[in-house]
Design a protein around this motif. Structure first.
Motif, mmCIF file in Angstrom:
data_model
loop_
_atom_site.group_PDB
_atom_site.id
_atom_site.type_symbol
_atom_site.label_atom_id
_atom_site.label_comp_id
_atom_site.label_asym_id
_atom_site.label_seq_id
_atom_site.Cartn_x
_atom_site.Cartn_y
_atom_site.Cartn_z
ATOM 1 N N GLY A 117 0.793 -1.219 0.000
ATOM 2 C CA GLY A 117 0.000 0.000 0.000
ATOM 3 C C GLY A 117 0.821 1.262 0.000
ATOM 4 N N LEU A 118 0.074 2.335 0.054
ATOM 5 C CA LEU A 118 0.643 3.671 0.119
ATOM 6 C C LEU A 118 0.300 4.239 1.485
ATOM 7 N N TRP A 119 1.282 4.746 2.184
ATOM 8 C CA TRP A 119 1.027 5.420 3.449
ATOM 9 C C TRP A 119 1.898 6.646 3.494
ATOM 10 N N GLN A 120 1.493 7.572 4.332
ATOM 11 C CA GLN A 120 2.156 8.872 4.317
ATOM 12 C C GLN A 120 2.315 9.272 2.859
ATOM 13 N N MET A 121 1.194 9.255 2.147
ATOM 14 C CA MET A 121 1.196 9.491 0.706
ATOM 15 C C MET A 121 2.356 10.394 0.323
ATOM 16 N N PRO A 122 3.134 10.015 -0.643
ATOM 17 C CA PRO A 122 2.940 8.957 -1.624
ATOM 18 C C PRO A 122 3.907 7.772 -1.466
ATOM 19 N N GLU A 123 4.248 7.369 -0.237
ATOM 20 C CA GLU A 123 5.250 6.314 -0.045
ATOM 21 C C GLU A 123 4.631 4.924 -0.150
ATOM 22 N N ILE A 124 5.255 4.078 -0.966
ATOM 23 C CA ILE A 124 4.787 2.702 -1.137
ATOM 24 C C ILE A 124 5.587 1.777 -0.220
ATOM 25 N N ILE A 126 5.383 8.502 -6.774
ATOM 26 C CA ILE A 126 5.339 7.515 -5.689
ATOM 27 C C ILE A 126 6.773 7.336 -5.220
ATOM 28 N N THR A 127 6.955 7.323 -3.909
ATOM 29 C CA THR A 127 8.287 7.218 -3.336
ATOM 30 C C THR A 127 8.449 5.900 -2.589
ATOM 31 N N ALA A 128 9.691 5.568 -2.295
ATOM 32 C CA ALA A 128 10.006 4.379 -1.498
ATOM 33 C C ALA A 128 11.235 4.678 -0.656
ATOM 34 N N ASP A 129 11.289 4.061 0.515
ATOM 35 C CA ASP A 129 12.408 4.172 1.444
ATOM 36 C C ASP A 129 12.845 2.733 1.728
ATOM 37 N N VAL A 130 14.033 2.353 1.250
ATOM 38 C CA VAL A 130 14.470 0.959 1.294
ATOM 39 C C VAL A 130 15.813 0.850 2.003
ATOM 40 N N ASP A 131 15.945 -0.166 2.840
ATOM 41 C CA ASP A 131 17.216 -0.466 3.483
ATOM 42 C C ASP A 131 18.213 -0.861 2.387
ATOM 43 N N ALA A 151 16.153 -3.969 -6.416
ATOM 44 C CA ALA A 151 16.165 -4.421 -7.811
ATOM 45 C C ALA A 151 14.755 -4.408 -8.398
ATOM 46 N N MET A 152 13.770 -4.857 -7.624
ATOM 47 C CA MET A 152 12.394 -4.875 -8.125
ATOM 48 C C MET A 152 11.916 -3.455 -8.426
ATOM 49 N N LEU A 153 12.134 -2.537 -7.495
ATOM 50 C CA LEU A 153 11.675 -1.162 -7.708
ATOM 51 C C LEU A 153 12.356 -0.537 -8.915
ATOM 52 N N LYS A 154 13.650 -0.793 -9.093
ATOM 53 C CA LYS A 154 14.353 -0.258 -10.257
ATOM 54 C C LYS A 154 13.792 -0.853 -11.553
ATOM 55 N N ARG A 155 13.453 -2.150 -11.538
ATOM 56 C CA ARG A 155 12.832 -2.771 -12.724
ATOM 57 C C ARG A 155 11.502 -2.103 -13.048
ATOM 58 N N LEU A 156 10.804 -1.624 -12.022
ATOM 59 C CA LEU A 156 9.509 -0.971 -12.226
ATOM 60 C C LEU A 156 9.647 0.507 -12.592
ATOM 61 N N GLY A 157 10.889 0.985 -12.706
ATOM 62 C CA GLY A 157 11.117 2.353 -13.156
ATOM 63 C C GLY A 157 11.469 3.352 -12.068
ATOM 64 N N PHE A 158 11.537 2.924 -10.830
ATOM 65 C CA PHE A 158 11.943 3.833 -9.754
ATOM 66 C C PHE A 158 13.408 4.212 -9.940
ATOM 67 N N VAL A 159 13.730 5.448 -9.588
ATOM 68 C CA VAL A 159 15.111 5.919 -9.640
ATOM 69 C C VAL A 159 15.527 6.363 -8.246
ATOM 70 N N TYR A 198 16.495 6.252 -0.897
ATOM 71 C CA TYR A 198 15.220 6.843 -1.308
ATOM 72 C C TYR A 198 15.073 6.709 -2.813
ATOM 73 N N LEU A 199 13.879 6.310 -3.225
ATOM 74 C CA LEU A 199 13.579 6.135 -4.646
ATOM 75 C C LEU A 199 12.286 6.854 -4.979
ATOM 76 N N GLU A 200 12.105 7.116 -6.279
ATOM 77 C CA GLU A 200 10.891 7.792 -6.727
ATOM 78 C C GLU A 200 10.524 7.329 -8.127
ATOM 79 N N LEU A 201 9.224 7.262 -8.342
ATOM 80 C CA LEU A 201 8.669 6.955 -9.656
ATOM 81 C C LEU A 201 7.707 8.082 -10.013
ATOM 82 N N ALA A 202 7.970 8.763 -11.114
ATOM 83 C CA ALA A 202 7.085 9.836 -11.556
ATOM 84 C C ALA A 202 5.902 9.257 -12.317
ATOM 85 N N ALA A 203 4.776 9.920 -12.200
ATOM 86 C CA ALA A 203 3.579 9.495 -12.941
ATOM 87 C C ALA A 203 3.862 9.561 -14.437
ATOM 88 N N PRO A 204 3.305 8.627 -15.184
ATOM 89 C CA PRO A 204 3.502 8.689 -16.639
ATOM 90 C C PRO A 204 2.818 9.926 -17.212
#
Length: 167
Positions: A77-84, A118-123, A131-139, A159-165
């Motif tokens: 899910g998404l919490w503290q929008m827009p973190e997945i 959409i953002t992500a915070d990964v150890d 690797a999965m997030l990067k495959r999905l286009g996160f930078v 920290y990673l981010e995916l911009a809306a298409p």
């Protein structure tokens, strides 16, 4: 009440009856290795997490139980929008299930919720998730040390981010 479906999964709101299945995930040390809390000590702790999720502000949270073949096997899910974020029982790792669930939530975030990113915070040690997030286009947008303390130990973040298409 939003329900997302994929070829193998139903992503649906939590139900208090999910506590046992989710405790199998949240009580599992391997599943929780990179989560933001220690493993749950009891089903009651997991039940409280479900209650908190159900009571959360929908403008800040869009969390789903991951159901596969009628069994809840994780959370996405998404919490503290827009973190997945997502967690899956280890019995279901390396099957593309996390990717399938995350893709559905990304689409929901952009299409239904109108998010622009959409953002992500990964150890940094969670190489599979990175690797999965990067495959999905996160930078990668940055990194930091000692960002969260869990069980007396500090952990770092990438920290990673995916911009809306473009629409």
């Amino acid at each position: 009440m939003t329900i997302l479906t994929t070829s193998r999964l139903v992503l649906r709101p939590f139900d208090p009856a999910d506590a046992e299945d989710l405790f199998a995930v949240f009580g599992n040390a391997d599943a929780m290795r990179y989560w933001s809390t220690l493993p749950h000590a009891s089903v009651a702790v997991t039940a409280r997490m479900i209650e908190q999720s159900l009571a959360a502000d929908p403008s800040q949270h869009a969390e789903f139980a991951i159901e596969h073949d009628g069994k809840v096997i994780g959370k996405v899910g998404l919490w503290q929008m827009p973190e997945i974020g997502y967690v899956l029982h280890p019995d279901y790792w390396r099957r593309g299930i996390a990717t399938e669930a995350v893709q559905a939530v990304i689409a929901h975030g952009f299409e239904a919720l109108g998010l622009t990113r959409i953002t992500a915070d990964v150890d940094p040690e969670n190489t599979a998730s990175l690797a999965m997030l990067k495959r999905l286009g996160f930078v990668v947008t940055g990194q930091a040390q000692n960002t969260i303390k869990i069980g007396g130990k500090w952990f770092d973040s990438i920290y990673l981010e995916l911009a809306a298409p473009d629409r």
